[in-house]
Scaffold this motif. Structure first.
Motif, PDB file in Angstrom:
ATOM      1  N   GLY A 238      -3.158  -0.127  -6.753  1.00 32.30           N
ATOM      2  CA  GLY A 238      -2.485   0.510  -8.510  1.00 32.30           C
ATOM      3  C   GLY A 238      -3.919   1.624  -8.487  1.00 32.30           C
ATOM      4  O   GLY A 238      -4.818   2.091  -7.921  1.00 32.30           O
ATOM      5  N   VAL A 239      -3.554   2.433  -9.059  1.00 32.93           N
ATOM      6  CA  VAL A 239      -3.568   3.813  -9.028  1.00 32.93           C
ATOM      7  C   VAL A 239      -3.458   4.889 -10.485  1.00 32.93           C
ATOM      8  O   VAL A 239      -2.473   4.375 -11.747  1.00 32.93           O
ATOM      9  CB  VAL A 239      -3.216   4.976  -8.161  1.00 32.93           C
ATOM     10  CG1 VAL A 239      -4.246   4.596  -6.493  1.00 32.93           C
ATOM     11  CG2 VAL A 239      -2.106   5.427  -7.771  1.00 32.93           C
TER      12      VAL A 239
ATOM     13  N   GLU B  83       6.073   2.248 -20.559  1.00 27.73           N
ATOM     14  CA  GLU B  83       6.780   2.237 -19.897  1.00 27.73           C
ATOM     15  C   GLU B  83       6.159   0.802 -18.756  1.00 27.73           C
ATOM     16  O   GLU B  83       5.963   0.840 -17.708  1.00 27.73           O
ATOM     17  CB  GLU B  83       7.755   3.362 -18.797  1.00 27.73           C
ATOM     18  CG  GLU B  83       8.769   4.168 -19.868  1.00 27.73           C
ATOM     19  CD  GLU B  83       9.313   4.402 -19.147  1.00 27.73           C
ATOM     20  OE1 GLU B  83       8.580   5.060 -17.925  1.00 27.73           O
ATOM     21  OE2 GLU B  83      10.197   5.556 -19.404  1.00 27.73           O
ATOM     22  N   TRP B  84       5.004   1.133 -19.111  1.00 27.82           N
ATOM     23  CA  TRP B  84       3.877  -0.182 -17.868  1.00 27.82           C
ATOM     24  C   TRP B  84       4.503  -1.415 -17.851  1.00 27.82           C
ATOM     25  O   TRP B  84       5.052  -2.114 -18.951  1.00 27.82           O
ATOM     26  CB  TRP B  84       2.561  -0.255 -18.459  1.00 27.82           C
ATOM     27  CG  TRP B  84       1.299  -0.805 -18.264  1.00 27.82           C
ATOM     28  CD1 TRP B  84       1.519  -1.919 -18.641  1.00 27.82           C
ATOM     29  CD2 TRP B  84       1.275  -0.093 -16.431  1.00 27.82           C
ATOM     30  NE1 TRP B  84       0.383  -2.099 -17.108  1.00 27.82           N
ATOM     31  CE2 TRP B  84       0.543  -1.257 -15.641  1.00 27.82           C
ATOM     32  CE3 TRP B  84       1.593   0.451 -15.485  1.00 27.82           C
ATOM     33  CZ2 TRP B  84      -0.242  -1.391 -14.844  1.00 27.82           C
ATOM     34  CZ3 TRP B  84       0.884   0.766 -14.795  1.00 27.82           C
ATOM     35  CH2 TRP B  84       0.284  -0.325 -14.277  1.00 27.82           C
ATOM     36  N   GLY B  85       4.960  -1.610 -16.554  1.00 25.90           N
ATOM     37  CA  GLY B  85       5.696  -2.945 -16.378  1.00 25.90           C
ATOM     38  C   GLY B  85       4.512  -4.391 -16.238  1.00 25.90           C
ATOM     39  O   GLY B  85       5.022  -4.989 -16.292  1.00 25.90           O
ATOM     40  N   GLY B  86       3.653  -4.631 -17.131  1.00 29.04           N
ATOM     41  CA  GLY B  86       2.165  -5.213 -17.343  1.00 29.04           C
ATOM     42  C   GLY B  86       1.691  -5.837 -15.753  1.00 29.04           C
ATOM     43  O   GLY B  86       0.253  -6.443 -15.863  1.00 29.04           O
ATOM     44  N   ALA B  87       1.785  -5.441 -14.744  1.00 34.66           N
ATOM     45  CA  ALA B  87      -0.025  -4.974 -13.600  1.00 34.66           C
ATOM     46  C   ALA B  87      -0.576  -5.165 -14.257  1.00 34.66           C
ATOM     47  O   ALA B  87      -0.658  -3.980 -15.145  1.00 34.66           O
ATOM     48  CB  ALA B  87       1.354  -4.302 -12.765  1.00 34.66           C
ATOM     49  N   LYS B  88      -2.058  -5.906 -14.088  1.00 40.23           N
ATOM     50  CA  LYS B  88      -3.482  -5.911 -14.403  1.00 40.23           C
ATOM     51  C   LYS B  88      -4.478  -5.182 -13.249  1.00 40.23           C
ATOM     52  O   LYS B  88      -4.098  -6.523 -12.060  1.00 40.23           O
ATOM     53  CB  LYS B  88      -3.740  -6.665 -14.876  1.00 40.23           C
ATOM     54  CG  LYS B  88      -3.653  -6.693 -16.640  1.00 40.23           C
ATOM     55  CD  LYS B  88      -3.839  -8.336 -17.247  1.00 40.23           C
ATOM     56  CE  LYS B  88      -4.002  -7.918 -18.221  1.00 40.23           C
ATOM     57  NZ  LYS B  88      -4.418  -7.657 -19.432  1.00 40.23           N
TER      58      LYS B  88
ATOM     59  N   VAL C 250       0.450  -0.637  -0.113  1.00 34.17           N
ATOM     60  CA  VAL C 250       0.401  -0.197  -0.294  1.00 34.17           C
ATOM     61  C   VAL C 250       1.058   1.899   0.039  1.00 34.17           C
ATOM     62  O   VAL C 250       1.725   1.601   0.371  1.00 34.17           O
ATOM     63  CB  VAL C 250      -0.816   0.042   1.531  1.00 34.17           C
ATOM     64  CG1 VAL C 250      -1.904  -0.805   1.266  1.00 34.17           C
ATOM     65  CG2 VAL C 250      -0.380  -0.160   2.955  1.00 34.17           C
ATOM     66  N   GLY C 251       0.366   2.210  -0.917  1.00 36.53           N
ATOM     67  CA  GLY C 251       0.765   3.562  -0.595  1.00 36.53           C
ATOM     68  C   GLY C 251       1.089   4.270   0.400  1.00 36.53           C
ATOM     69  O   GLY C 251       0.364   5.730   0.265  1.00 36.53           O
ATOM     70  N   LEU C 252       1.117   4.043   1.543  1.00 39.03           N
ATOM     71  CA  LEU C 252       0.798   5.225   2.470  1.00 39.03           C
ATOM     72  C   LEU C 252       2.713   4.968   3.193  1.00 39.03           C
ATOM     73  O   LEU C 252       2.990   3.811   3.540  1.00 39.03           O
ATOM     74  CB  LEU C 252       0.441   4.453   3.722  1.00 39.03           C
ATOM     75  CG  LEU C 252      -1.327   4.316   3.112  1.00 39.03           C
ATOM     76  CD1 LEU C 252      -2.448   3.480   4.270  1.00 39.03           C
ATOM     77  CD2 LEU C 252      -1.293   5.886   2.837  1.00 39.03           C
TER      78      LEU C 252
ATOM     79  N   VAL D  82       4.818   1.339  -4.491  1.00 39.91           N
ATOM     80  CA  VAL D  82       3.855   0.016  -4.554  1.00 39.91           C
ATOM     81  C   VAL D  82       3.967  -0.515  -6.396  1.00 39.91           C
ATOM     82  O   VAL D  82       4.617  -2.036  -6.830  1.00 39.91           O
ATOM     83  CB  VAL D  82       2.942   0.456  -4.200  1.00 39.91           C
ATOM     84  CG1 VAL D  82       1.747  -0.691  -4.415  1.00 39.91           C
ATOM     85  CG2 VAL D  82       2.841   0.725  -2.560  1.00 39.91           C
ATOM     86  N   GLN D  83       4.292   0.128  -7.437  1.00 35.09           N
ATOM     87  CA  GLN D  83       4.142  -0.207  -8.355  1.00 35.09           C
ATOM     88  C   GLN D  83       4.986  -0.788  -8.762  1.00 35.09           C
ATOM     89  O   GLN D  83       4.899  -1.949  -9.044  1.00 35.09           O
ATOM     90  CB  GLN D  83       3.266   1.377  -9.390  1.00 35.09           C
ATOM     91  CG  GLN D  83       3.858   1.240 -11.255  1.00 35.09           C
ATOM     92  CD  GLN D  83       2.747   0.592 -11.305  1.00 35.09           C
ATOM     93  OE1 GLN D  83       1.849   0.515 -10.777  1.00 35.09           O
ATOM     94  NE2 GLN D  83       2.789  -1.244 -11.652  1.00 35.09           N
TER      95      GLN D  83
END
Length: 356
Positions: free
Chosen positions: A90-91, A103-108, A37-39, A76-77
């Protein structure tokens, strides 16, 4: 009194937060999965993603949660792309620029756990400012310039005919209570922030007044669960199980927010205000999540909880001048039917009967 636990600190400023779930939910056969998480420190912003641990929903799906607070959405990314976490938050504000640059790494993204729209602008009670257009020439605070409220609020002001780079000035004032104090002391004229952040400020006893939202508010700012393609191929049931746990927890919270707050505090007592009684701690959590809970259910007709609407991505890309035609690499709704395959009536009854 609510006890406090110390945090386990990881590298690169990340805090590894180990849940204190009851022993029966930590059975030896339960698989531990990392969730990013991005906290900077865990708080109730992600309550519907984590209380499945206390409610037994994770155990029912055969896993136990290991939450990692990684500081920023960008971290997080990176952690998701590298496999350091199995599932991450993801945001679009992070994902869309990467996709536009190739440059997207492929996560869905496979489940939307918070829907738009979660930002507002607050002013001190009695302020002469009554609308967004009154902000011309004023100082607007944001938590920091890497936070999502900054670009989103700039775009909203632009849509109203203001030049967000010339007509107002921006001040980074920090997160939570310090942001409220900056507004209270007149360091800034207004504060642009998000729902649970405002809740934390109000829980600290700082009064706020909110400017009426313009009718042109964009449907952007959703938050999602994401995983890499390899996880879809090898661990599809895990993604369905985690999504189902979050979906159940969301229904539980909608049915009985106080019960959800108690479950959260059982897992993370260190998030309670120092010296607070149990009732005071529950009240503080409820204040912080009162607006966010309304965003768990989709704002679209005939839509199952967690389903992703591509138009949100298209709108945000257009707002930021990104030339994107295809969004298929970002998301999938293929797991939504199975995620929602549970007895929601039973979950709501469990929420009503929950004693903590």
């Amino acid at each position: 009194m609510v006890s406090r636990r110390s945090f386990l600190k990881g590298s690169a400023g990340a805090a590894l937060l180990m849940s204190a779930a009851p022993a029966r939910l930590m059975a030896a056969e339960a698989r531990k999965i990392r969730f990013g998480v991005g906290l900077k420190a865990l708080n109730a912003t992600v309550i519907n993603c984590v209380i499945g641990e206390a409610l037994g929903y994770n155990a029912q799906e055969g896993f136990s949660l290991d939450v990692q607070a990684l500081g920023t959405n960008a971290n997080v990314q990176v952690a998701t792309d590298r496999g350091s976490v199995a599932i991450g938050v993801g945001v679009p504000s992070t994902a869309l620029p990467l996709l536009a640059k190739g440059e997207w790494g492929g996560a869905k993204m496979f489940y939307q756990y918070t829907y738009p729209y979660k930002w507002d602008i607050a002013v001190p009670p009695g302020s002469a400012l009554k609308s967004y257009t009154d902000l011309k020439g004023k100082k607007i605070g944001v938590s920091d310039f890497g936070a999502t409220e900054y670009p989103v609020t700039k775009n909203v002001l632009k849509a109203l005919g203001l030049d967000p780079d010339k007509d107002v000035s921006w001040v980074a004032v920090g997160n939570g209570t310090p942001a409220g104090v900056a507004l209270q002391r007149g360091v800034i004229d207004a504060l642009a922030y998000f729902d649970t952040g405002f809740g934390q400020i109000e829980a600290a006893g700082i009064e706020l007044s909110y400017l009426p939202r313009p009718t042109t508010i964009p449907m952007v700012g959703g938050q999602f669960l994401m995983a890499m393609p390899a996880t879809f191929e090898k661990d599809r049931d895990l993604l369905i199980g985690f999504g189902r746990s979050v979906c159940k927890a969301s229904q539980f919270l909608l049915a009985n927010p106080a019960a959800g707050a108690k479950a959260f505090l059982k897992l993370y007592p260190e998030t309670a205000p120092r010296g607070a009684s149990e009732d005071e701690a529950v009240k503080a959590v409820l204040q912080s999540i009162s607006r966010r809970i309304k965003l768990y259910a989709p704002p679209y007709a005939n839509t199952k909880m967690g389903a992703i609407n591509e138009q949100e991505f298209r709108t945000e890309a257009a707002m930021n001048g990104l030339d994107l035609k295809d969004y298929a690499a970002l998301y999938t709704n293929e797991l939504i039917d199975k995620i929602n395959n549970f007895d929601a009536v039973k979950v709501k009854a469990e929420a009503a009967a929950y004693k903590g």
